[in-house]
Write a protein that holds these residues in place. Structure first.
Motif, PDB file in Angstrom:
ATOM      1  N   ASN A  11       1.889  -0.049   6.508  1.00  0.00           N
ATOM      2  CA  ASN A  11       1.374   0.314   5.189  1.00  0.00           C
ATOM      3  C   ASN A  11       1.449  -0.839   4.203  1.00  0.00           C
ATOM      4  O   ASN A  11       0.768  -0.826   3.175  1.00  0.00           O
ATOM      5  CB  ASN A  11       2.111   1.543   4.645  1.00  0.00           C
ATOM      6  CG  ASN A  11       1.453   2.835   5.061  1.00  0.00           C
ATOM      7  OD1 ASN A  11       0.229   2.921   5.139  1.00  0.00           O
ATOM      8  ND2 ASN A  11       2.250   3.850   5.344  1.00  0.00           N
ATOM      9  N   SER A  12       2.254  -1.839   4.492  1.00  0.00           N
ATOM     10  CA  SER A  12       2.269  -3.055   3.684  1.00  0.00           C
ATOM     11  C   SER A  12       1.342  -4.111   4.268  1.00  0.00           C
ATOM     12  O   SER A  12       0.805  -4.945   3.543  1.00  0.00           O
ATOM     13  CB  SER A  12       3.696  -3.600   3.581  1.00  0.00           C
ATOM     14  OG  SER A  12       4.562  -2.654   3.000  1.00  0.00           O
ATOM     15  N   TRP A  13       1.168  -4.079   5.597  1.00  0.00           N
ATOM     16  CA  TRP A  13       0.224  -4.996   6.255  1.00  0.00           C
ATOM     17  C   TRP A  13      -1.207  -4.683   5.866  1.00  0.00           C
ATOM     18  O   TRP A  13      -2.043  -5.584   5.756  1.00  0.00           O
ATOM     19  CB  TRP A  13       0.407  -4.883   7.771  1.00  0.00           C
ATOM     20  CG  TRP A  13      -0.446  -5.797   8.589  1.00  0.00           C
ATOM     21  CD1 TRP A  13      -0.203  -7.108   8.891  1.00  0.00           C
ATOM     22  CD2 TRP A  13      -1.691  -5.473   9.237  1.00  0.00           C
ATOM     23  NE1 TRP A  13      -1.214  -7.618   9.691  1.00  0.00           N
ATOM     24  CE2 TRP A  13      -2.142  -6.621   9.923  1.00  0.00           C
ATOM     25  CE3 TRP A  13      -2.458  -4.306   9.310  1.00  0.00           C
ATOM     26  CZ2 TRP A  13      -3.319  -6.659  10.652  1.00  0.00           C
ATOM     27  CZ3 TRP A  13      -3.640  -4.333  10.047  1.00  0.00           C
ATOM     28  CH2 TRP A  13      -4.061  -5.499  10.708  1.00  0.00           C
ATOM     29  N   GLY A  14      -1.495  -3.374   5.670  1.00  0.00           N
ATOM     30  CA  GLY A  14      -2.842  -2.973   5.293  1.00  0.00           C
ATOM     31  C   GLY A  14      -3.597  -2.236   6.373  1.00  0.00           C
ATOM     32  O   GLY A  14      -4.833  -2.302   6.436  1.00  0.00           O
ATOM     33  N   THR A  15      -2.866  -1.506   7.223  1.00  0.00           N
ATOM     34  CA  THR A  15      -3.529  -0.691   8.239  1.00  0.00           C
ATOM     35  C   THR A  15      -4.307   0.434   7.561  1.00  0.00           C
ATOM     36  O   THR A  15      -3.744   1.183   6.768  1.00  0.00           O
ATOM     37  CB  THR A  15      -2.505  -0.096   9.217  1.00  0.00           C
ATOM     38  OG1 THR A  15      -1.841  -1.173   9.908  1.00  0.00           O
ATOM     39  CG2 THR A  15      -3.183   0.819  10.232  1.00  0.00           C
ATOM     40  N   PRO A  16      -5.586   0.592   7.856  1.00  0.00           N
ATOM     41  CA  PRO A  16      -6.389   1.619   7.189  1.00  0.00           C
ATOM     42  C   PRO A  16      -6.117   3.004   7.761  1.00  0.00           C
ATOM     43  O   PRO A  16      -5.625   3.146   8.885  1.00  0.00           O
ATOM     44  CB  PRO A  16      -7.826   1.183   7.481  1.00  0.00           C
ATOM     45  CG  PRO A  16      -7.721   0.496   8.806  1.00  0.00           C
ATOM     46  CD  PRO A  16      -6.396  -0.219   8.797  1.00  0.00           C
ATOM     47  N   VAL A  26      -7.764  -8.348   0.516  1.00  0.00           N
ATOM     48  CA  VAL A  26      -6.763  -8.746  -0.477  1.00  0.00           C
ATOM     49  C   VAL A  26      -6.922  -8.011  -1.808  1.00  0.00           C
ATOM     50  O   VAL A  26      -5.994  -7.975  -2.606  1.00  0.00           O
ATOM     51  CB  VAL A  26      -6.792 -10.271  -0.722  1.00  0.00           C
ATOM     52  CG1 VAL A  26      -6.381 -11.014   0.525  1.00  0.00           C
ATOM     53  CG2 VAL A  26      -8.176 -10.722  -1.192  1.00  0.00           C
ATOM     54  N   LYS A  27      -8.079  -7.433  -2.051  1.00  0.00           N
ATOM     55  CA  LYS A  27      -8.264  -6.664  -3.284  1.00  0.00           C
ATOM     56  C   LYS A  27      -7.704  -5.246  -3.148  1.00  0.00           C
ATOM     57  O   LYS A  27      -7.600  -4.532  -4.145  1.00  0.00           O
ATOM     58  CB  LYS A  27      -9.750  -6.605  -3.645  1.00  0.00           C
ATOM     59  CG  LYS A  27     -10.349  -7.949  -4.034  1.00  0.00           C
ATOM     60  CD  LYS A  27     -11.817  -7.798  -4.426  1.00  0.00           C
ATOM     61  CE  LYS A  27     -12.415  -9.140  -4.826  1.00  0.00           C
ATOM     62  NZ  LYS A  27     -13.858  -9.007  -5.198  1.00  0.00           N
ATOM     63  N   THR A  28      -7.362  -4.873  -1.918  1.00  0.00           N
ATOM     64  CA  THR A  28      -6.928  -3.507  -1.650  1.00  0.00           C
ATOM     65  C   THR A  28      -5.453  -3.408  -1.287  1.00  0.00           C
ATOM     66  O   THR A  28      -4.775  -2.471  -1.711  1.00  0.00           O
ATOM     67  CB  THR A  28      -7.765  -2.901  -0.512  1.00  0.00           C
ATOM     68  OG1 THR A  28      -9.153  -2.970  -0.874  1.00  0.00           O
ATOM     69  CG2 THR A  28      -7.391  -1.457  -0.228  1.00  0.00           C
ATOM     70  N   GLN A  32      -0.973  -7.559  -2.578  1.00  0.00           N
ATOM     71  CA  GLN A  32      -1.874  -8.460  -3.287  1.00  0.00           C
ATOM     72  C   GLN A  32      -2.336  -7.888  -4.626  1.00  0.00           C
ATOM     73  O   GLN A  32      -2.687  -8.627  -5.547  1.00  0.00           O
ATOM     74  CB  GLN A  32      -3.060  -8.812  -2.400  1.00  0.00           C
ATOM     75  CG  GLN A  32      -2.691  -9.679  -1.212  1.00  0.00           C
ATOM     76  CD  GLN A  32      -2.033 -10.987  -1.630  1.00  0.00           C
ATOM     77  OE1 GLN A  32      -2.360 -11.571  -2.663  1.00  0.00           O
ATOM     78  NE2 GLN A  32      -1.083 -11.450  -0.827  1.00  0.00           N
ATOM     79  N   VAL A  33      -2.323  -6.565  -4.742  1.00  0.00           N
ATOM     80  CA  VAL A  33      -2.590  -5.952  -6.053  1.00  0.00           C
ATOM     81  C   VAL A  33      -1.489  -6.346  -7.031  1.00  0.00           C
ATOM     82  O   VAL A  33      -1.756  -6.634  -8.213  1.00  0.00           O
ATOM     83  CB  VAL A  33      -2.694  -4.418  -5.924  1.00  0.00           C
ATOM     84  CG1 VAL A  33      -2.764  -3.756  -7.290  1.00  0.00           C
ATOM     85  CG2 VAL A  33      -3.914  -4.043  -5.088  1.00  0.00           C
ATOM     86  N   ILE A  34      -0.247  -6.405  -6.559  1.00  0.00           N
ATOM     87  CA  ILE A  34       0.861  -6.869  -7.390  1.00  0.00           C
ATOM     88  C   ILE A  34       0.622  -8.306  -7.842  1.00  0.00           C
ATOM     89  O   ILE A  34       0.807  -8.646  -9.016  1.00  0.00           O
ATOM     90  CB  ILE A  34       2.191  -6.782  -6.612  1.00  0.00           C
ATOM     91  CG1 ILE A  34       2.612  -5.334  -6.432  1.00  0.00           C
ATOM     92  CG2 ILE A  34       3.301  -7.560  -7.331  1.00  0.00           C
ATOM     93  CD1 ILE A  34       3.855  -5.176  -5.587  1.00  0.00           C
ATOM     94  N   ALA A  35       0.231  -9.155  -6.901  1.00  0.00           N
ATOM     95  CA  ALA A  35      -0.004 -10.560  -7.223  1.00  0.00           C
ATOM     96  C   ALA A  35      -1.030 -10.716  -8.327  1.00  0.00           C
ATOM     97  O   ALA A  35      -0.854 -11.503  -9.268  1.00  0.00           O
ATOM     98  CB  ALA A  35      -0.455 -11.308  -5.964  1.00  0.00           C
TER      99      ALA A  35
END
Length: 216
Positions: A11-16, A26-28, A32-35
């Motif tokens: 869930n932090s890696w970005g598994t859909p 990176v926009k999702t 990266q939203v934090i960044a």
């Protein structure tokens, strides 16, 4: 610039949540939203299937052991001002025979490890502890409790444990003076996939954590 290391699982890696396996962009992805929101530098050290401190012979064995690999992540990504740990979801799997107390203890072991290894802010071998925060993962979705779900046996009992985890983590973290953010107060797992977050939830989680970090 503040440098953050996010240490987590899928869930932090970005598994859909749609089953495609194609990583969110990176926009999702919430780290990266934090960044973007804070203008901080965020290093992502996230691995689908990672546990707090267990090898997993059903996947990549010891590579899944978060405690074993945290020192490597801290050293390779130094300097680190903030370490954000979001693990525990994979510990809900029945094969690990964990409950909320032992999962919380696994998270505290990660905190203790980070404080021993240090942040590297004053040089690679600097053992000054980084700031550490824990992100409690959202509870498993309702589908995890449905015996007709194809992965029910793998995650059997995990739903109930996941719903109790936050309270136990808060108690244990308080003793270590570690701030805790409960993701379940902001987002829920997808209806179609009781483990993962959809794109909207990823973005909402990142924005909420960014706002929270700004108050610490």
């Amino acid at each position: 610039m503040t440098r953050v290391l996010v240490y987590g699982d899928s869930n932090s890696w970005g598994t859909p949540s749609n089953g495609s396996g194609v990583r969110y962009d990176v926009k999702t992805r919430w780290p990266q939203v934090i960044a973007t929101a804070l203008g901080w530098e965020v290093a992502e050290e996230n691995l689908p299937g990672r546990t707090t401190r267990h090898d997993d012979d059903m996947m990549l064995g010891s590579a899944m052991n978060g405690l074993l690999h945290l020192p490597v992540a801290l050293k390779s990504q130094s300097p680190v001002d903030w370490l954000l740990i979001m693990l525990g979801t994979n510990d809900f799997k029945a094969r690990f025979e964990q409950d909320e107390a032992t999962i919380a203890a696994g998270l505290m072991a990660l905190v203790d490890c980070a404080r021993r290894v240090g942040s590297g802010k004053a040089g690679w071998d600097d053992v000054t502890p980084p700031n550490v925060a824990i992100i409690v993962p959202p509870a498993l979705g309702k589908l995890a409790d449905d015996a007709t779900w194809e992965r029910f046996a793998e995650w059997k009992g995990g739903g109930a444990i996941s719903r109790r985890l936050g309270d136990v983590v808060r108690v244990q973290a308080k003793m270590r003076q570690v701030p805790v953010f409960d993701a379940g107060f902001v987002v829920r797992a997808s209806r179609a996939d009781p483990i993962h977050l959809d794109a909207r939830a990823q973005r909402a989680l990142g924005q909420a954590i960014a706002e929270w970090l700004g108050t610490l």
